[in-house]
Design an enzyme around this catalytic site. Structure first.
Site, PDB file in Angstrom:
ATOM      1  N   GLU A   1     -11.857   3.177   5.841  1.00  0.00           N
ATOM      2  CA  GLU A   1     -10.723   3.336   6.755  1.00  0.00           C
ATOM      3  C   GLU A   1     -10.560   4.827   7.041  1.00  0.00           C
ATOM      4  OE1 GLU A   1      -6.690   2.741   5.326  1.00  0.00           O
ATOM      5  OE2 GLU A   1      -6.232   1.548   7.084  1.00  0.00           O
TER       6      GLU A   1
ATOM      7  N   GLU B   1       0.826  -1.214   0.000  1.00  0.00           N
ATOM      8  CA  GLU B   1       0.000   0.000   0.000  1.00  0.00           C
ATOM      9  C   GLU B   1       0.859   1.263   0.000  1.00  0.00           C
ATOM     10  OE1 GLU B   1      -2.184   0.838   3.608  1.00  0.00           O
ATOM     11  OE2 GLU B   1      -3.691   1.961   2.493  1.00  0.00           O
TER      12      GLU B   1
ATOM     13  N   ASP C   1      -5.609   2.779  -1.697  1.00  0.00           N
ATOM     14  CA  ASP C   1      -6.322   3.592  -0.710  1.00  0.00           C
ATOM     15  C   ASP C   1      -6.564   4.960  -1.354  1.00  0.00           C
ATOM     16  OD1 ASP C   1      -7.057   5.274   1.400  1.00  0.00           O
ATOM     17  OD2 ASP C   1      -5.940   4.085   2.864  1.00  0.00           O
TER      18      ASP C   1
ATOM     19  N   GLN D   1      -9.565   1.162  -0.461  1.00  0.00           N
ATOM     20  CA  GLN D   1     -10.017   1.800   0.784  1.00  0.00           C
ATOM     21  C   GLN D   1     -10.460   3.231   0.508  1.00  0.00           C
ATOM     22  OE1 GLN D   1      -6.373   1.094   3.042  1.00  0.00           O
ATOM     23  NE2 GLN D   1      -7.351  -0.586   4.143  1.00  0.00           N
TER      24      GLN D   1
HETATM   25  O1  LIG Z   1      -2.754   3.757   6.823  1.00  0.00           O
HETATM   26  C1  LIG Z   1      -3.355   3.107   5.970  1.00  0.00           C
HETATM   27  O2  LIG Z   1      -3.948   3.649   5.050  1.00  0.00           O
HETATM   28  C2  LIG Z   1      -3.442   1.654   5.994  1.00  0.00           C
HETATM   29  O3  LIG Z   1      -4.280   1.133   5.306  1.00  0.00           O
HETATM   30  C3  LIG Z   1      -2.548   0.772   6.729  1.00  0.00           C
HETATM   31  O4  LIG Z   1      -3.168   0.126   7.734  1.00  0.00           O
HETATM   32  C4  LIG Z   1      -1.177   1.212   7.073  1.00  0.00           C
HETATM   33  O5  LIG Z   1      -1.147   2.020   8.200  1.00  0.00           O
HETATM   34 MG   LIG Z   2      -5.158   2.370   3.886  1.00  0.00          MG
END
Ligand SMILES: O=C(O)C(=O)[C@H](O)CO
Ligand SMILES: [Mg+2]
Length: 252
Positions: A233, A136, A171, A197
């Site tokens: 998240e 990521e 993300d 995410q």
């Molecule tokens: O911080 C983020 O975006 C995450 O997905 C991970 O857990 C790494 O910290």
């Molecule tokens: Mg993340």
């Protein structure tokens, strides 16, 4: 569109087991964890079974957080620790039935760090069995000095490792801060993406405000045929139960 509650952030005021039940009650389709290692895996497994929620993933241990470590796998000279963290995560993931392990790179830079990351990821790919592996990119504002910062760099690492069980954790929060152009980037990288995410930009709150218009992203992913639950998240100052208007709207 389906959604996964990231229990590293959501309902973080209560123990992990309670968070799983809260996610179920709120209508999420799945959960994902950050670092659940202090909680007995059998108890997590029982809560997942009781709620019927799949677990989409967890992270490798960060290392010595008192010394500011945030992952070990791109750190030259720390291969033994990095591989122990990978083994620990894969073992825990297998016990709770988690689908993916996010292998955290850590603070490092340069060609040696790239080579180390590629080698450790190759090790992880060989050991992973049924568990998927993710890397990521993290943005430079929150994680200055983190090795992996962009989707472009993530693709280069995945290409170098060249194993089918290694994918990108896209993300939207981090990628928007570093590169933007989410619509084209999601389309182009789709075959390499293992998990997505969401959070608001720039404050990382619930995905109902800020730079990213998430109804567009949801419709776009739907049109692309994306089916895996999107990982919510986010860190919102409100109690999690008061932040879920976006989820109701996405369901409407
Ligand atoms: O911080 C983020 O975006 C995450 O997905 C991970 O857990 C790494 O910290
Ligand atoms: Mg993340």
């Amino acid at each position: 569109m389906k959604f996964s509650a990231n229990l590293g952030f959501l309902w973080s005021d209560r123990p992990y087991l309670d968070r799983i039940h809260a996610a179920h009650k709120a209508g999420f389709d799945a959960v994902e964890l950050h670092w659940p290692y202090d909680t007995d895996a059998a108890e997590i497994r029982a809560a997942l079974d009781a709620t019927g929620l799949p677990c989409l993933g967890l992270n490798t241990d960060r290392g010595d957080t008192d010394r500011g470590e945030n992952g070990l796998s791109a750190l030259p000279g720390r291969e033994e620790d990095a591989r122990a963290a990978i083994d620990q995560a894969l073992y825990y993931a297998a016990r709770i039935g988690a689908r993916n392990v996010h292998v955290m790179a850590g603070f490092a830079e340069g060609p040696d760090a790239h080579e180390t990351f590629v080698a450790n990821l190759g090790y992880a790919c060989s050991k992973a069995g049924e568990t998927g592996l993710l890397i990521e990119p993290l943005n430079r504002y929150d994680a200055p000095g983190y090795f992996l910062n962009t989707a472009t760099q993530g693709k280069a690492v995945i290409d170098a490792v060249a194993r089918p069980n290694l994918k990108l954790m896209f993300d939207c929060y981090h990628i928007q801060l570093m590169q933007g152009d989410l619509t084209h980037r999601l389309t182009d990288l789709l075959p390499l993406i293992g998990h997505i995410q969401i959070a608001a930009v720039p404050d990382r709150g619930a995905p109902d405000h800020g730079e990213i218009h998430y109804p567009h992203i949801f419709a776009h992913l739907d049109a692309l045929g994306w089916q895996t639950p999107l990982g919510a998240e986010y860190k919102d100052p409100r109690p999690t139960d008061d932040t879920l208007g976006w989820l109701a709207a996405a369901r409407a």
